[in-house]
Design a protein around this motif. Sequence first.
Motif, PDB file in Angstrom:
ATOM      1  N   UNK A 113      -8.025  15.373  -9.059  1.00  0.00           N
ATOM      2  CA  UNK A 113      -8.222  16.763  -9.508  1.00  0.00           C
ATOM      3  C   UNK A 113      -7.365  17.753  -8.730  1.00  0.00           C
ATOM      4  N   UNK A 114      -7.143  17.451  -7.433  1.00  0.00           N
ATOM      5  CA  UNK A 114      -6.367  18.380  -6.603  1.00  0.00           C
ATOM      6  C   UNK A 114      -4.865  18.112  -6.689  1.00  0.00           C
ATOM      7  N   UNK A 115      -4.457  17.298  -7.670  1.00  0.00           N
ATOM      8  CA  UNK A 115      -3.031  17.101  -7.914  1.00  0.00           C
ATOM      9  C   UNK A 115      -2.362  16.067  -7.016  1.00  0.00           C
ATOM     10  N   UNK A 116      -3.170  15.360  -6.205  1.00  0.00           N
ATOM     11  CA  UNK A 116      -2.601  14.275  -5.389  1.00  0.00           C
ATOM     12  C   UNK A 116      -2.584  12.993  -6.226  1.00  0.00           C
ATOM     13  N   UNK A 117      -1.830  12.005  -5.746  1.00  0.00           N
ATOM     14  CA  UNK A 117      -1.832  10.704  -6.406  1.00  0.00           C
ATOM     15  C   UNK A 117      -2.494   9.706  -5.465  1.00  0.00           C
ATOM     16  N   UNK A 118      -3.558   9.102  -5.955  1.00  0.00           N
ATOM     17  CA  UNK A 118      -4.273   8.092  -5.169  1.00  0.00           C
ATOM     18  C   UNK A 118      -3.769   6.718  -5.606  1.00  0.00           C
ATOM     19  N   UNK A 119      -3.355   5.905  -4.648  1.00  0.00           N
ATOM     20  CA  UNK A 119      -2.779   4.598  -4.974  1.00  0.00           C
ATOM     21  C   UNK A 119      -3.656   3.501  -4.396  1.00  0.00           C
ATOM     22  N   UNK A 120      -3.939   2.482  -5.223  1.00  0.00           N
ATOM     23  CA  UNK A 120      -4.662   1.306  -4.734  1.00  0.00           C
ATOM     24  C   UNK A 120      -3.750   0.095  -4.851  1.00  0.00           C
ATOM     25  N   UNK A 121      -3.678  -0.688  -3.786  1.00  0.00           N
ATOM     26  CA  UNK A 121      -2.883  -1.914  -3.782  1.00  0.00           C
ATOM     27  C   UNK A 121      -3.830  -3.122  -3.723  1.00  0.00           C
ATOM     28  N   UNK A 122      -3.561  -4.118  -4.543  1.00  0.00           N
ATOM     29  CA  UNK A 122      -4.290  -5.381  -4.453  1.00  0.00           C
ATOM     30  C   UNK A 122      -3.257  -6.498  -4.459  1.00  0.00           C
ATOM     31  N   UNK A 123      -3.441  -7.503  -3.599  1.00  0.00           N
ATOM     32  CA  UNK A 123      -2.460  -8.586  -3.580  1.00  0.00           C
ATOM     33  C   UNK A 123      -3.148  -9.935  -3.631  1.00  0.00           C
ATOM     34  N   UNK A 124      -2.376 -10.952  -4.044  1.00  0.00           N
ATOM     35  CA  UNK A 124      -2.937 -12.292  -4.121  1.00  0.00           C
ATOM     36  C   UNK A 124      -2.905 -12.925  -2.736  1.00  0.00           C
ATOM     37  N   UNK A 125      -3.542 -14.057  -2.609  1.00  0.00           N
ATOM     38  CA  UNK A 125      -3.698 -14.702  -1.306  1.00  0.00           C
ATOM     39  C   UNK A 125      -2.337 -14.950  -0.656  1.00  0.00           C
ATOM     40  N   UNK A 126      -2.244 -14.642   0.615  1.00  0.00           N
ATOM     41  CA  UNK A 126      -1.012 -14.882   1.355  1.00  0.00           C
ATOM     42  C   UNK A 126      -0.012 -13.739   1.285  1.00  0.00           C
ATOM     43  N   UNK A 127      -0.287 -12.726   0.472  1.00  0.00           N
ATOM     44  CA  UNK A 127       0.613 -11.573   0.390  1.00  0.00           C
ATOM     45  C   UNK A 127      -0.081 -10.374   1.043  1.00  0.00           C
ATOM     46  N   UNK A 187      -3.937   2.892   4.433  1.00  0.00           N
ATOM     47  CA  UNK A 187      -4.261   1.680   5.164  1.00  0.00           C
ATOM     48  C   UNK A 187      -5.324   0.894   4.437  1.00  0.00           C
ATOM     49  N   UNK A 188      -5.904  -0.068   5.146  1.00  0.00           N
ATOM     50  CA  UNK A 188      -6.946  -0.879   4.525  1.00  0.00           C
ATOM     51  C   UNK A 188      -6.875  -2.305   5.009  1.00  0.00           C
ATOM     52  N   UNK A 189      -7.069  -3.227   4.097  1.00  0.00           N
ATOM     53  CA  UNK A 189      -7.083  -4.649   4.411  1.00  0.00           C
ATOM     54  C   UNK A 189      -5.781  -5.285   3.937  1.00  0.00           C
ATOM     55  N   UNK A 190      -5.443  -6.496   4.435  1.00  0.00           N
ATOM     56  CA  UNK A 190      -4.198  -7.136   4.000  1.00  0.00           C
ATOM     57  C   UNK A 190      -4.084  -7.249   2.475  1.00  0.00           C
ATOM     58  N   UNK A 191      -5.186  -7.553   1.778  1.00  0.00           N
ATOM     59  CA  UNK A 191      -5.087  -7.767   0.334  1.00  0.00           C
ATOM     60  C   UNK A 191      -5.672  -6.637  -0.504  1.00  0.00           C
ATOM     61  N   UNK A 192      -6.194  -5.598   0.142  1.00  0.00           N
ATOM     62  CA  UNK A 192      -6.752  -4.454  -0.602  1.00  0.00           C
ATOM     63  C   UNK A 192      -6.596  -3.211   0.260  1.00  0.00           C
ATOM     64  N   UNK A 193      -5.717  -2.303  -0.171  1.00  0.00           N
ATOM     65  CA  UNK A 193      -5.476  -1.116   0.641  1.00  0.00           C
ATOM     66  C   UNK A 193      -5.181   0.063  -0.267  1.00  0.00           C
ATOM     67  N   UNK A 194      -5.021   1.226   0.331  1.00  0.00           N
ATOM     68  CA  UNK A 194      -4.796   2.412  -0.484  1.00  0.00           C
ATOM     69  C   UNK A 194      -4.128   3.521   0.293  1.00  0.00           C
ATOM     70  N   UNK A 195      -3.652   4.510  -0.437  1.00  0.00           N
ATOM     71  CA  UNK A 195      -3.005   5.680   0.172  1.00  0.00           C
ATOM     72  C   UNK A 195      -3.098   6.827  -0.819  1.00  0.00           C
ATOM     73  N   UNK A 196      -2.807   8.022  -0.323  1.00  0.00           N
ATOM     74  CA  UNK A 196      -2.743   9.220  -1.159  1.00  0.00           C
ATOM     75  C   UNK A 196      -1.413   9.888  -0.904  1.00  0.00           C
ATOM     76  N   UNK A 197      -0.698  10.251  -1.953  1.00  0.00           N
ATOM     77  CA  UNK A 197       0.553  10.971  -1.755  1.00  0.00           C
ATOM     78  C   UNK A 197       0.634  12.146  -2.730  1.00  0.00           C
TER      79      UNK A 197
END
Length: 322
Positions: free
Chosen positions: A263-277, A289-299
């Motif tokens: 709503x405030x015009x930012x972009x929220x990004x979620x990353x998910x990766x498969x095992x070993x990535x 930041x977050x976990x190796x296979x599940x993380x996020x950021x806002x830009x």
Amino acid sequence: MRTPFIEFLREHSRFVILSHVDPDGDAIGSALGLAWILRDAGKSAQVLLPGGTPELYAFLTGADDIGAVAADANLTDAAVIAVDATSPSRLGELASLLERGRPVANVDHHGDNARFGDVDLVDSSACATALILWEVAGDAGFRVSKAAAENLYAGVLTDTGRFSYTNTDQRTLQAAAELAGAGAEPFTIANAVYGTRTIASVRLLGRALETLDLREGGTVASIHVTQAMLRETGATQEDAEGFSSWPRSLAGVKVGIFLRETEDGMIKISFRSSEGVQIDGVAGRFGGGGHPSASGARISGSIEEAKQAVLQAVSEHLRSTV
Ligand SMILES: [Mn+2]
């Protein structure tokens, strides 16, 4: 490892419990679960979440009593406990409660936790902060009521993607079984979180899946949701809950990306990766930041600019590491 935190709980009798912005099931379940454990031990505990409780988790016992801003805190003689929050900045406006010489404990399972408490209990091998709190209760001999068990179970269930992510292990399932034994109802909780989609949410998902973009020979997939798509489908921000797992669910995809315009015009990004990535480093490049296979950021920026920047960073990361 848990002893200093258990001593912290024993030492104080009044607590304010905080968790992170955009609270997920583990943030809320951990905060409420711990609050019930402390109340059952004869202590007082108040839960505050930045922005209040998302509607999706309003069914949890105690959710109707959650404060939303620092001014809601009753700080008289209170010790502060942050749960599931990597750093003070993740607490949003509530971070101001850490800055008044109050005793602070920090319980988390994110490996990149900033250790900002007087007492830090950080266990990155735990699937959820709720799991750590369940084990703390066991070690300390605290009673875990049905209300506490339900909340902690919700944290474990959601942070493991219904017991399906790479963080699901014997310890996870053992705790889940014991929480069910303590009164958590697996069907009721799973149905409340995953079985109650709105029609607007399904329409929004349809629109989001139309944006599917595959790169790097089909190993990187992204989808996105804009404010316009929310308006056109009558959906809310919360209706996009869980969309982040769709891109990674495609066969052959190593990294799935979900971008949403807030709503405030930012972009929220979620990353998910498969095992070993490990993809949390890319989230870190964007201040998240977050976990190796599940993380996020806002830009900041437009959804297209954000998408191009993120896809490029992910491509570079995969080429340099795989
Ligand atoms: Mn968590």
